[in-house]
Design a protein around this motif. Structure first.
Motif, PDB file in Angstrom:
ATOM      1  N   LEU A 338       0.598  -1.134   0.214  1.00  0.00           N
ATOM      2  CA  LEU A 338       0.168  -0.032   0.177  1.00  0.00           C
ATOM      3  C   LEU A 338       0.917   1.089   0.113  1.00  0.00           C
ATOM      4  CD1 LEU A 338      -2.618   1.523   0.165  1.00  0.00           C
ATOM      5  CD2 LEU A 338      -2.532   1.134   2.883  1.00  0.00           C
ATOM      6  N   CYS A 364      -6.943   3.809  -4.617  1.00  0.00           N
ATOM      7  CA  CYS A 364      -8.085   3.911  -3.766  1.00  0.00           C
ATOM      8  C   CYS A 364      -8.570   5.121  -3.750  1.00  0.00           C
ATOM      9  CB  CYS A 364      -7.453   3.374  -2.633  1.00  0.00           C
ATOM     10  SG  CYS A 364      -6.700   1.887  -2.426  1.00  0.00           S
ATOM     11  N   ASP A 365      -7.882   6.261  -3.721  1.00  0.00           N
ATOM     12  CA  ASP A 365      -8.219   7.629  -3.748  1.00  0.00           C
ATOM     13  C   ASP A 365      -6.936   8.435  -4.296  1.00  0.00           C
ATOM     14  OD1 ASP A 365      -6.471   8.181  -1.343  1.00  0.00           O
ATOM     15  OD2 ASP A 365      -7.921   7.335  -0.119  1.00  0.00           O
ATOM     16  N   ARG A 368      -3.823   7.089  -1.795  1.00  0.00           N
ATOM     17  CA  ARG A 368      -3.512   6.043  -1.701  1.00  0.00           C
ATOM     18  C   ARG A 368      -3.584   4.789  -2.989  1.00  0.00           C
ATOM     19  NH1 ARG A 368      -7.163   3.936   2.881  1.00  0.00           N
ATOM     20  NH2 ARG A 368      -8.528   5.057   1.329  1.00  0.00           N
TER      21      ARG A 368
END
Length: 436
Positions: A338, A364-365, A368
């Motif tokens: 991650l 993810c956004d 991230r």
């Protein structure tokens, strides 16, 4: 507009010496404005952003004497401060983010400093409040022209006066700017939550060698006792830690055997250990880094078995400038990672290009991304892409060097802004890369 054409999948081998540090050079070059005496700087990188700043200093009236590769003597005894209010300066200063750091020295020595909204990488919001709040705390008067985005600070009749200040963020350029203004202020200034990167330490050490009185260097609390004037000095710029991290990532992704020479190990901080967490073997040989050939590198999970998270943080945390490189290297690791980019909200947007090449990445956004490593079971495929900023650009170049087929990278001026003769140095290691 130039492009790179890269034939990927070639294993490289040899030695490489990192260039002088870009981020240190931009600070150090601005500091020459603080004295009328000669200042000689060595190990200056020959890159677009640094050369632009040197040209800007010359246009301000700074005398520039080139002594040889990477060595220049500057003398700021006849600075034309009026140049700051010309249209030429508005255009020139606006093309380079590092130009913001001329304001502190000019304010301290000449009583005023102006700057158009500076350029630089489009990686998200990059506020300037820390710089100008620091100048205001020292007693300067701030003005801002909203129509043409022109910032200015001027001394009052009392001049700059030392004070205690707590920075709202540990900004490296903000700390550097405030330090350069405070060294010639009356009385004592304390800066808490100061940045403490090696390059900021280098600036403070250089200023002390010029006669400044700065203590707490290397910590987040700096104390600056103002002096009447500064003298000349000679200074050597550190090797670029971001370029060193880029070579480490390149070696792993291309399964190459590379030795990185004279890296200044004591100034690398956590960088070697972060790459080791990705499973990359990094050997210390004197002041060199040796990266052996990797057929595979396995991500180390956390103690409780949860997915490895690599995030940026102010020094001594992991530098945000290397997260793009870590992300691309993770695409061929064995395991998942991650990536958490906390500081800039647009820096991860280049991952769509890696996804086009076959990388398994979930964005993810804006901050991230989860990278699912291929473990070289599925090689990235060549494509045509454009470099959005310096660090994304070098990351895409690393991806192209590891990919199957011939890739094209456009807008390579972004890479040239931060990496000196990168194509020539790669060819010396055996890469098939041409500049068209």
């Amino acid at each position: 507009m130039s492009i790179f054409k890269i034939e990927g999948g070639i294993r490289l081998k040899g030695d490489v010496t990192p260039q002088g540090a870009k981020n240190e050079a931009l600070q150090i070059l601005c500091a020459v404005l603080l004295t009328p005496e000669k200042v000689t700087i060595n190990n200056i990188p020959d890159i677009i952003d640094v050369n632009k700043l040197i040209t800007l200093l010359g246009n301000l009236g700074v005398k520039i004497q080139r002594n040889g590769k990477g060595s220049i003597t500057f003398q700021s005894d006849e600075v034309n401060v009026g140049y700051l209010e010309t249209d030429a300066f508005r255009k020139e200063g606006g093309s380079l983010r590092g130009s913001i750091m001329i304001v502190g020295p000019l304010l301290a020595r000449y009583g005023r400093g102006y700057i158009p909204k500076p350029g630089g990488d489009k990686i998200g919001r990059r506020r300037l409040d820390t710089h100008f709040e620091g100048f205001i705390n020292l007693g300067a008067k701030f003005r801002y022209n909203r129509e043409d985005h022109f910032y200015g600070v001027e001394k009052t009749e009392e001049g700059l006066v030392g004070t205690d200040m707590l920075l709202d963020e540990a900004s490296v350029t903000g700390t550097a700017n405030i330090v350069m203004a405070a060294v010639l202020a009356k009385g004592t200034t304390t800066i808490y939550n100061a940045a403490c990167e090696p390059y900021l330490q280098q600036l403070c050490k250089m200023l002390n060698s010029m006669g400044a009185k700065i203590s707490g260097v290397g910590s987040n609390l700096l104390t600056i006792e103002g002096v009447e004037s500064l003298g000349g000095c000679e200074h050597r710029i550190l090797p670029d830690m971001i370029e060193i991290g880029s070579w480490i990532g390149l070696a792993a992704m291309t399964r190459s055997e590379i030795t990185i020479k004279d890296v200044s190990w004591e100034n690398l901080g956590v960088i070697p250990n972060v790459f080791r967490k990705l499973g990359i073997t990094i050997e210390r040989r004197g002041d060199d880094i040796f990266i052996p050939t990797h057929e595979s590198y396995e991500v180390k999970t956390d103690i409780d078995g949860s997915i490895l998270t690599i995030a940026d943080a102010p020094w001594p945390g992991f530098t945000p400038d290397l997260l793009s490189i870590v992300l691309v290297v993770a695409t061929q690791a064995k395991g998942d990672v991650l990536i958490h980019q906390k500081m800039f909200e647009s820096r991860l947007f280049f991952v769509d290009k890696l996804i086009d090449m076959g990388a398994k990445i979930i964005l993810c956004d804006p901050h991230r991304a989860v990278v699912i490593g291929h473990d070289f079971k599925s090689i990235l495929k060549a494509t045509t892409m454009s470099s959005p900023d310096i660090r994304a650009g070098i990351s895409l170049l690393i991806a192209a060097l590891s990919a199957k087929g011939t890739s094209t990278i456009q807008n390579i001026e972004q890479i040239d802004r931060g990496y000196e003769r990168i194509d020539e140095r790669l060819r010396a290691l055996g890469a098939n890369i041409v500049r068209v």
